[in-house]
Design an enzyme around this catalytic site. Structure first.
Site, PDB file in Angstrom:
ATOM      1  N   LYS A   1       0.831  -1.192   0.000  1.00  0.00           N
ATOM      2  CA  LYS A   1       0.000   0.000   0.000  1.00  0.00           C
ATOM      3  C   LYS A   1       0.871   1.249   0.000  1.00  0.00           C
ATOM      4  O   LYS A   1       1.781   1.389   0.818  1.00  0.00           O
ATOM      5  CB  LYS A   1      -0.925   0.008   1.225  1.00  0.00           C
ATOM      6  CG  LYS A   1      -2.006  -1.057   1.167  1.00  0.00           C
ATOM      7  CD  LYS A   1      -2.998  -0.797   0.051  1.00  0.00           C
ATOM      8  CE  LYS A   1      -4.151  -1.760   0.094  1.00  0.00           C
ATOM      9  NZ  LYS A   1      -5.148  -1.494  -0.961  1.00  0.00           N
TER      10      LYS A   1
ATOM     11  N   GLU B   1      -1.292   0.132  -9.115  1.00  0.00           N
ATOM     12  CA  GLU B   1      -2.751   0.080  -9.039  1.00  0.00           C
ATOM     13  C   GLU B   1      -3.318   1.367  -8.454  1.00  0.00           C
ATOM     14  O   GLU B   1      -2.880   1.818  -7.387  1.00  0.00           O
ATOM     15  CB  GLU B   1      -3.174  -1.115  -8.173  1.00  0.00           C
ATOM     16  CG  GLU B   1      -4.677  -1.265  -8.014  1.00  0.00           C
ATOM     17  CD  GLU B   1      -5.044  -2.503  -7.212  1.00  0.00           C
ATOM     18  OE1 GLU B   1      -6.042  -2.454  -6.475  1.00  0.00           O
ATOM     19  OE2 GLU B   1      -4.319  -3.526  -7.313  1.00  0.00           O
TER      20      GLU B   1
ATOM     21  N   ASP C   1      -8.950  -0.518 -10.407  1.00  0.00           N
ATOM     22  CA  ASP C   1      -9.654  -1.266  -9.368  1.00  0.00           C
ATOM     23  C   ASP C   1     -11.012  -0.622  -9.113  1.00  0.00           C
ATOM     24  O   ASP C   1     -11.998  -0.934  -9.750  1.00  0.00           O
ATOM     25  CB  ASP C   1      -8.798  -1.303  -8.105  1.00  0.00           C
ATOM     26  CG  ASP C   1      -9.441  -2.073  -6.970  1.00  0.00           C
ATOM     27  OD1 ASP C   1     -10.452  -2.756  -7.198  1.00  0.00           O
ATOM     28  OD2 ASP C   1      -8.938  -1.988  -5.836  1.00  0.00           O
TER      29      ASP C   1
ATOM     30  N   LYS D   1     -12.925  -8.269  -8.012  1.00  0.00           N
ATOM     31  CA  LYS D   1     -13.214  -8.587  -6.618  1.00  0.00           C
ATOM     32  C   LYS D   1     -14.612  -9.182  -6.536  1.00  0.00           C
ATOM     33  O   LYS D   1     -15.601  -8.489  -6.774  1.00  0.00           O
ATOM     34  CB  LYS D   1     -13.111  -7.338  -5.743  1.00  0.00           C
ATOM     35  CG  LYS D   1     -11.702  -6.763  -5.669  1.00  0.00           C
ATOM     36  CD  LYS D   1     -11.644  -5.522  -4.806  1.00  0.00           C
ATOM     37  CE  LYS D   1     -10.210  -5.008  -4.685  1.00  0.00           C
ATOM     38  NZ  LYS D   1     -10.124  -3.759  -3.903  1.00  0.00           N
TER      39      LYS D   1
END
Length: 366
Positions: free
Chosen positions: A162, A217, A242, A266
């Site tokens: 992250k 991302e 995403d 997802k």
């Protein structure tokens, strides 16, 4: 095969430590268990993880929309009428994880009814997935130590780091520390959760250019159309869309508009039915796919495994499956076990898992 009842049960399980990233922080898994009952006595289950800072859903909101809007619309339908279910749920704007959990619970119930695993019903390509672990914000030494523990304990060798903090040096130091510690024995990629501007993203990626990263991302805001297009045009690696590419229409717009070159699927936000649409579109567009994680518990993780293993395109790369390790407990009777950096498809019909009634009684919030 007719649906007779849809339940939405809120539950809360604390995390061992808060998970921190650019778009928010989560200290407790305040999720919703969705259960679909049929006239044959079959019960399908799935998990809806609310992310108010991403999709605007809350735990109370998911329970309310399922009980007052969605359940009445689909009760009486057959498990095979998934397109009718999708159309009726689609009348209501938003609520992606609530819709996704209903869809997956229906698939689970259908698999149990016909005696087949959901993975086989979806495609049956593989029986396992490699595991990628997410590293949330912390000091470089602590993030390296967590990665070392994941390698030593679970055999995980792919890490999603992250990023998105300011100054950008905070995250550059972390990624460099990870590469220096592990060399080329691990795979690394970064996820900004829309935290940086395009110019900050470009500066950061230039300074990380020698570290052989797999992907970048959602480094900058999804609505900065021109900035994202400019950034992707200058990056020398795949750029994963995403949160900006949830529906097939989103994916088409992002890819053809030059704002992304790969996508994250997802199941927690598109279920199995919507995820197949995204997967097949990605196949047609010739773009890479990563199986993402909505900070799912073990039930949600089992759903991701079931879908990802079913298709060739999603089977060859490590999927984000390990966030449940950060939870103090879970609801399954037979917990998931990561071995040699992999998670296997659960044997048995449907998704292959069962809810422990005692644990559900302990953690439910209603």
């Amino acid at each position: 095969m007719k649906i007779t009842k849809v339940e939405a049960i809120p539950f809360a399980i604390p995390y061992i430590k808060p998970l921190k990233f650019a778009s928010g922080e989560v200290a407790t898994a305040e999720h919703v268990l969705i259960r679909v009952h049929t006239e044959d006595g079959v019960v399908g289950a799935a998990e809806a993880p609310p992310r108010p800072f991403t999709y605007g859903e809350t735990q109370a909101g998911i329970v309310a929309v399922v009980e007052s809007v969605f359940a009445p619309q689909i009760t009486g339908l057959r498990l095979t009428e998934r397109e009718v279910v999708r159309a009726r749920l689609g009348r209501t704007v938003g609520n992606p994880t609530a819709k996704a959990a209903i869809d997956m619970a229906i698939w689970d119930a259908f698999g149990k009814t016909v005696g087949l695993p959901v993975t086989d019903l979806l495609g049956g390509y593989a029986d396992r997935l490699g595991v990628s672990h997410m590293l949330g914000f912390d000091e470089p030494a602590k993030m390296v130590a967590e990665a070392e523990r994941m390698v030593a304990t679970y055999g995980i060798r792919t890490f999603k780091v992250k990023v998105g903090r300011r100054p950008i040096d905070l995250d550059i130091a972390v990624v460099r520390a990870l590469r220096e510690e592990f060399g080329d024995t691990v795979e690394l990629y970064v996820d900004g959760n829309r935290g940086w501007t395009p110019s900050e993203s470009m500066r950061a990626m230039r300074r990380l250019a020698d570290l052989d990263l797999l992907f970048a991302e959602e480094l900058c805001p999804a609505d900065d159309v021109l900035g994202r297009r400019w950034l992707v045009g200058h990056l020398d690696m795949p750029f994963i869309a995403d949160e900006s590419a949830v529906t097939p229409a989103d994916i088409t717009r992002e890819v053809l508009g030059g704002s992304a070159t790969a996508i994250s699927i997802k199941t927690a936000r598109t279920g199995f039915t919507g995820s197949q649409r995204a997967h097949h579109l990605a196949e047609g567009l010739g773009i890479e796919v990563v199986m993402g994680n909505q900070i799912d518990g073990q039930l949600g993780t089992a759903c991701t495994i079931a879908f990802g293993a079913a298709h060739q395109r999603t089977s060859h790369r490590a999927a984000e499956l390990s966030n449940f390790l950060d939870m103090t407990d879970d609801l399954l009777t037979d917990p998931l076990q990561i071995r040699d950096g992999e998670l296997r498809v659960r044997p048995g019909a449907g998704i292959g898992v069962e809810i422990d009634p005692d644990k559900l009684a302990r953690y439910r919030q209603d």
